[in-house]
Design an enzyme around this catalytic site. Structure first.
Site, short mmCIF file in Angstrom:
data_model
loop_
_atom_site.label_atom_id
_atom_site.label_comp_id
_atom_site.label_asym_id
_atom_site.label_seq_id
_atom_site.Cartn_x
_atom_site.Cartn_y
_atom_site.Cartn_z
N CYS A 1 -4.98 -7.88 3.44
CA CYS A 1 -5.97 -7.00 4.03
C CYS A 1 -6.89 -7.84 4.92
O CYS A 1 -6.45 -8.40 5.91
CB CYS A 1 -6.71 -6.22 2.96
SG CYS A 1 -7.54 -4.74 3.60
N HIS B 1 -1.78 -4.44 0.07
CA HIS B 1 -2.32 -5.11 -1.12
C HIS B 1 -1.21 -5.39 -2.13
O HIS B 1 -0.79 -4.48 -2.85
CB HIS B 1 -3.38 -4.22 -1.77
CG HIS B 1 -4.63 -4.09 -0.97
ND1 HIS B 1 -5.72 -4.90 -1.16
CD2 HIS B 1 -4.96 -3.23 0.03
CE1 HIS B 1 -6.68 -4.55 -0.32
NE2 HIS B 1 -6.24 -3.54 0.42
N GLU C 1 -1.47 -6.81 -4.98
CA GLU C 1 -1.95 -6.58 -6.35
C GLU C 1 -1.94 -5.10 -6.72
O GLU C 1 -2.08 -4.76 -7.90
CB GLU C 1 -3.35 -7.17 -6.52
CG GLU C 1 -4.51 -6.33 -6.02
CD GLU C 1 -4.73 -6.37 -4.52
OE1 GLU C 1 -5.76 -5.85 -4.06
OE2 GLU C 1 -3.86 -6.90 -3.80
#
Length: 205
Positions: free
Chosen positions: A79, A187, A189
């Site tokens: 990001c 992202h 994660e």
């Protein structure tokens, strides 16, 4: 040690936990001294570009990050950690980035491009169209889905750094790779199995 840069603007708990789950010795760092000796650097981020780069400067981290990456330390950004690699961002003004890659950061804009006018920010799951043989995507199929949350995207000057693109009204760059620099607009994660594989690949570099 994988240094996860803590500048107060990232989903740090999730990033830290995901890297540990991927087998990495991840530690949060806030100072240049803590960054010394890191074998890898991770720079996440969820905020406005100008605020983020200014906070890195206030913590004295800009030059140490740049020097480490130019010295060959593997870097993973996502990001804002992707966007801050570039020279300039036009998010809420004009802001200078880390300058490790040549290009700019712009808002989604379909005018004159013949694309579909879609909602901004771009939120949710979307597909990756992989290019080349980026080590970050080892074991990941072309067309795999990842999770996005952003209103701006990068426009590299060098096409050779593009590791993946994604369609959101038009094709935008969703991942880059140059030497020891890896970064994604999505992202990892939050991207479940795909994201864990990406983080595992980075850990094992």
């Amino acid at each position: 040690m994988i240094a996860v840069i803590d500048y107060g603007m990232g989903n740090l708990a999730s990033v830290h936990k995901a890297l540990q789950r991927a087998g990495g010795d991840a530690r949060l760092v806030r100072t240049a001294g803590e960054l010394l000796g890191a074998s890898k650097i991770v720079l996440p981020g969820v905020a406005a570009f100008g605020d983020a780069i200014e906070q890195l400067r206030r913590q004295g981290l800009v030059e140490p990050i740049v020097q480490a990456v130019r010295g060959g330390v593997p870097y993973l950004g996502f990001c804002l950690g992707l966007q801050m690699l570039f020279n300039v961002s036009y998010e809420l003004g004009q802001h200078t980035g880390l300058g490790l890659l040549t290009g700019k950061v712009v808002r989604f804009d379909w005018d004159g491009l013949g694309g579909r006018r879609l909602a901004v920010p771009h939120m949710g799951w979307n597909q990756l169209r992989l290019r080349g043989n980026c080590p970050l995507f080892r074991g990941i199929a072309d067309g795999a889905y990842a999770y996005f949350a952003h209103s701006y995207h990068v426009v590299p000057m060098e096409d050779a750094v593009v590791a993946a693109t994604t369609d959101y009204g038009y094709d935008f760059v969703s991942a880059v790779w140059k030497d020891n620099i890896f970064a994604t607009q999505f992202h990892p994660e939050k991207s479940q199995a795909v994201g864990l594989q990406i983080l595992s690949n980075f850990v094992s570099l």
